[in-house]
Design a protein around this motif. Sequence first.
Motif, PDB file in Angstrom:
ATOM      1  N   GLY A 100      21.993  -4.027 -12.122  1.00 33.81           N
ATOM      2  CA  GLY A 100      21.857  -3.596 -10.710  1.00 33.81           C
ATOM      3  C   GLY A 100      22.716  -4.512 -10.160  1.00 33.81           C
ATOM      4  N   VAL A 101      22.532  -5.418  -9.035  1.00 29.51           N
ATOM      5  CA  VAL A 101      23.494  -5.943  -7.988  1.00 29.51           C
ATOM      6  C   VAL A 101      23.840  -7.306  -8.718  1.00 29.51           C
ATOM      7  CG1 VAL A 101      22.974  -4.399  -6.071  1.00 29.51           C
ATOM      8  CG2 VAL A 101      21.609  -6.860  -6.574  1.00 29.51           C
ATOM      9  N   GLY A 102      23.277  -7.557  -9.944  1.00 29.08           N
ATOM     10  CA  GLY A 102      23.650  -9.156 -10.501  1.00 29.08           C
ATOM     11  C   GLY A 102      22.544  -9.793 -10.060  1.00 29.08           C
ATOM     12  N   ARG A 103      21.355  -9.750  -9.739  1.00 28.64           N
ATOM     13  CA  ARG A 103      20.253 -10.637  -9.418  1.00 28.64           C
ATOM     14  C   ARG A 103      19.934 -11.499 -10.854  1.00 28.64           C
ATOM     15  NH1 ARG A 103      14.676 -11.335  -9.631  1.00 28.64           N
ATOM     16  NH2 ARG A 103      14.730  -9.454 -10.950  1.00 28.64           N
ATOM     17  N   ALA A 104      19.309 -10.771 -11.432  1.00 29.64           N
ATOM     18  CA  ALA A 104      18.926 -11.652 -12.784  1.00 29.64           C
ATOM     19  C   ALA A 104      20.099 -11.891 -13.357  1.00 29.64           C
ATOM     20  CB  ALA A 104      17.852 -10.954 -13.833  1.00 29.64           C
ATOM     21  N   THR A 105      21.332 -11.519 -13.226  1.00 32.31           N
ATOM     22  CA  THR A 105      22.159 -11.697 -14.015  1.00 32.31           C
ATOM     23  C   THR A 105      22.687 -13.266 -13.673  1.00 32.31           C
ATOM     24  OG1 THR A 105      23.114  -9.590 -13.605  1.00 32.31           O
ATOM     25  CG2 THR A 105      24.593 -10.906 -14.597  1.00 32.31           C
ATOM     26  N   ARG A 106      22.659 -13.657 -12.546  1.00 37.81           N
ATOM     27  CA  ARG A 106      22.834 -15.150 -12.064  1.00 37.81           C
ATOM     28  C   ARG A 106      22.111 -15.997 -12.956  1.00 37.81           C
ATOM     29  NH1 ARG A 106      24.535 -15.707  -6.739  1.00 37.81           N
ATOM     30  NH2 ARG A 106      24.886 -13.591  -5.746  1.00 37.81           N
ATOM     31  N   ALA A 107      20.745 -15.950 -13.063  1.00 39.70           N
ATOM     32  CA  ALA A 107      19.848 -16.759 -13.981  1.00 39.70           C
ATOM     33  C   ALA A 107      20.420 -16.768 -15.399  1.00 39.70           C
ATOM     34  CB  ALA A 107      18.446 -16.354 -14.022  1.00 39.70           C
ATOM     35  N   LEU A 108      20.899 -15.488 -16.070  1.00 40.09           N
ATOM     36  CA  LEU A 108      21.335 -15.313 -17.414  1.00 40.09           C
ATOM     37  C   LEU A 108      22.422 -16.146 -17.642  1.00 40.09           C
ATOM     38  CD1 LEU A 108      20.376 -11.884 -18.121  1.00 40.09           C
ATOM     39  CD2 LEU A 108      19.143 -13.799 -18.758  1.00 40.09           C
ATOM     40  N   ALA A 109      23.606 -16.098 -16.586  1.00 41.70           N
ATOM     41  CA  ALA A 109      24.741 -16.718 -16.853  1.00 41.70           C
ATOM     42  C   ALA A 109      24.539 -18.138 -16.665  1.00 41.70           C
ATOM     43  CB  ALA A 109      25.808 -16.280 -15.595  1.00 41.70           C
ATOM     44  N   ARG A 110      23.397 -18.644 -15.999  1.00 44.97           N
ATOM     45  CA  ARG A 110      23.281 -20.260 -16.068  1.00 44.97           C
ATOM     46  C   ARG A 110      22.840 -20.761 -17.320  1.00 44.97           C
ATOM     47  NH1 ARG A 110      21.853 -19.260 -10.682  1.00 44.97           N
ATOM     48  NH2 ARG A 110      19.614 -19.024 -11.193  1.00 44.97           N
TER      49      ARG A 110
ATOM     50  N   ALA B 271      26.419 -18.573 -22.744  1.00 42.75           N
ATOM     51  CA  ALA B 271      27.915 -18.635 -22.963  1.00 42.75           C
ATOM     52  C   ALA B 271      28.462 -17.531 -22.258  1.00 42.75           C
ATOM     53  CB  ALA B 271      28.387 -19.025 -24.204  1.00 42.75           C
ATOM     54  N   HIS B 272      28.111 -16.353 -22.504  1.00 40.28           N
ATOM     55  CA  HIS B 272      28.525 -14.900 -21.850  1.00 40.28           C
ATOM     56  C   HIS B 272      27.448 -14.221 -21.715  1.00 40.28           C
ATOM     57  CE1 HIS B 272      30.952 -11.341 -21.624  1.00 40.28           C
ATOM     58  NE2 HIS B 272      31.594 -11.840 -20.834  1.00 40.28           N
ATOM     59  N   VAL B 273      27.553 -13.351 -20.618  1.00 35.87           N
ATOM     60  CA  VAL B 273      26.561 -12.141 -20.383  1.00 35.87           C
ATOM     61  C   VAL B 273      27.360 -10.828 -19.932  1.00 35.87           C
ATOM     62  CG1 VAL B 273      24.909 -11.413 -18.699  1.00 35.87           C
ATOM     63  CG2 VAL B 273      25.201 -13.987 -19.406  1.00 35.87           C
ATOM     64  N   THR B 274      26.810  -9.848 -20.814  1.00 35.43           N
ATOM     65  CA  THR B 274      27.534  -8.540 -20.121  1.00 35.43           C
ATOM     66  C   THR B 274      26.232  -7.835 -19.406  1.00 35.43           C
ATOM     67  OG1 THR B 274      28.623  -8.549 -22.484  1.00 35.43           O
ATOM     68  CG2 THR B 274      28.195  -6.165 -21.268  1.00 35.43           C
ATOM     69  N   GLY B 275      26.620  -7.542 -18.392  1.00 35.50           N
ATOM     70  CA  GLY B 275      25.822  -6.682 -17.417  1.00 35.50           C
ATOM     71  C   GLY B 275      26.070  -5.192 -17.608  1.00 35.50           C
ATOM     72  N   LEU B 276      24.869  -4.512 -18.152  1.00 33.48           N
ATOM     73  CA  LEU B 276      25.279  -3.003 -18.174  1.00 33.48           C
ATOM     74  C   LEU B 276      24.444  -2.410 -17.132  1.00 33.48           C
ATOM     75  CD1 LEU B 276      24.318  -2.986 -21.830  1.00 33.48           C
ATOM     76  CD2 LEU B 276      26.664  -2.942 -20.862  1.00 33.48           C
ATOM     77  N   ASP B 277      25.096  -1.228 -16.373  1.00 26.18           N
ATOM     78  CA  ASP B 277      24.240  -0.401 -15.596  1.00 26.18           C
ATOM     79  C   ASP B 277      24.634   0.980 -15.432  1.00 26.18           C
ATOM     80  OD1 ASP B 277      22.194  -1.389 -13.187  1.00 26.18           O
ATOM     81  OD2 ASP B 277      23.098   0.372 -12.813  1.00 26.18           O
ATOM     82  N   ILE B 278      23.720   1.963 -15.166  1.00 28.04           N
ATOM     83  CA  ILE B 278      24.218   3.327 -14.899  1.00 28.04           C
ATOM     84  C   ILE B 278      24.774   3.670 -13.752  1.00 28.04           C
ATOM     85  CG2 ILE B 278      21.913   4.110 -14.136  1.00 28.04           C
ATOM     86  CD1 ILE B 278      22.084   6.689 -15.931  1.00 28.04           C
ATOM     87  N   SER B 279      24.797   2.608 -12.665  1.00 27.30           N
ATOM     88  CA  SER B 279      25.181   3.056 -11.192  1.00 27.30           C
ATOM     89  C   SER B 279      26.750   2.137 -11.028  1.00 27.30           C
ATOM     90  CB  SER B 279      24.008   2.643 -10.397  1.00 27.30           C
ATOM     91  OG  SER B 279      24.333   2.756  -9.022  1.00 27.30           O
ATOM     92  N   ALA B 280      27.541   3.111 -10.720  1.00 27.26           N
ATOM     93  CA  ALA B 280      28.738   2.269 -10.237  1.00 27.26           C
ATOM     94  C   ALA B 280      28.544   1.837  -9.041  1.00 27.26           C
ATOM     95  CB  ALA B 280      29.736   3.629 -10.317  1.00 27.26           C
TER      96      ALA B 280
ATOM     97  N   VAL C 168      27.594   2.230 -18.014  1.00 32.44           N
ATOM     98  CA  VAL C 168      27.122   2.963 -19.175  1.00 32.44           C
ATOM     99  C   VAL C 168      26.956   4.567 -18.591  1.00 32.44           C
ATOM    100  CG1 VAL C 168      26.250   1.175 -20.814  1.00 32.44           C
ATOM    101  CG2 VAL C 168      24.806   2.023 -18.951  1.00 32.44           C
ATOM    102  N   ALA C 169      28.174   5.296 -18.871  1.00 30.96           N
ATOM    103  CA  ALA C 169      27.923   6.752 -18.455  1.00 30.96           C
ATOM    104  C   ALA C 169      27.184   7.807 -19.115  1.00 30.96           C
ATOM    105  CB  ALA C 169      29.589   7.206 -18.071  1.00 30.96           C
TER     106      ALA C 169
END
Length: 354
Positions: free
Chosen positions: A191-201, A204-213, A236-237
């Motif tokens: 999505g907009v990177g909400r949970a991504t923040r917690a995972l990034a902390r 070592a590296h996070v790949t965030g995938l989403d269907i929506s550009a 992911v198209a």
Amino acid sequence: MLAQEAILSEREVRDAFRLILGREPETPEVLAFHQRYESEAALRRTLLKSREFATQFAQLAAEDLTRRVVAAPETPSDEDHAKHPDERPGTVPLMLARGILPEMGPVETRAEGPQASQLWARVEESWRAMGETAAHWSVLTHDLFRPESLEENRAAFEATAEVEGVLVDAALERVGNPAPDGMRAVEIGCGVGRATRALARRFAHVTGLDISATHLAVAERELAAAGIDNVTLRRVAAVEDYAGLEDYDFAFSRLVLQHNPPPVQCAILAQIFGGLATGGLALFQVVTYARHYRYGFAEDLKTGSGAMEMHALPQPEVFRLMSECGMAPLEVQEDFAAGRDGPFRSHLFLGRKE
């Protein structure tokens, strides 16, 4: 952490209680006490570490799974029937305990060829549109996060990422790997990177995938502004795009798969399981039950695109898919991502790649 005088406003305290504990402060005295925290961040940390918050993600006690029989009046009133709409008048009403629920209708979980492509395209169109009009609200459907009120509540939105962080920490600790140094994570539906923040902390590296550009554009902008530089965002198209990822150590998804038709959920999970490194872990949430739910993709494709859909993937289908993909289930816990007392039941699964 606590001052002698009120520092936080009543609204700030109420918002923190609603977002983290799902309720209001129980008394004016409790409200006043929590106003003395030195900052919103300090208050949120305390609530996230509370026993009440922890129990929301613990497995149900055995007594919660028992059937409770309630004596029926000779002639049930309209009011009684309104309270228990699933009970037929003239029978002994059974309160629907969380572990004893009516059977769902048939649920198709496989779609191939043009049908699969059509389902994917419909999901993409729905989320593209929501990303353009209310990206943050589409991630957490609370009025605080609608476009007109987002800026004044942005800190609260970002703080909710620690809910996911706490779940990840607890899962890793329970499997004996509390320090994921060097681990690479994949997030399904960032999505907009909400949970991504917690995972990034934590990784070592996070790949965030989403269907929506449109969501990914917001995520890229906001993660960069926060100085988070160990995240790669990827659109992911088509479900086949997941196949390009491999040998990651941890896969995470919550509040995402439930908005996809069952065939799409299964296709995504199969690809994600396939890319996990041997010994890698997957922590993911799906709605496993919806009252009166049934699903057939042919019928579904006759309907128009919805703004936001809710779908169920029955537990037997989840276990079947895990087995087919070489995943050993480690835990299943009830999760309240789809609400507490509504028509849905949601579960958080933890599995390891064999």
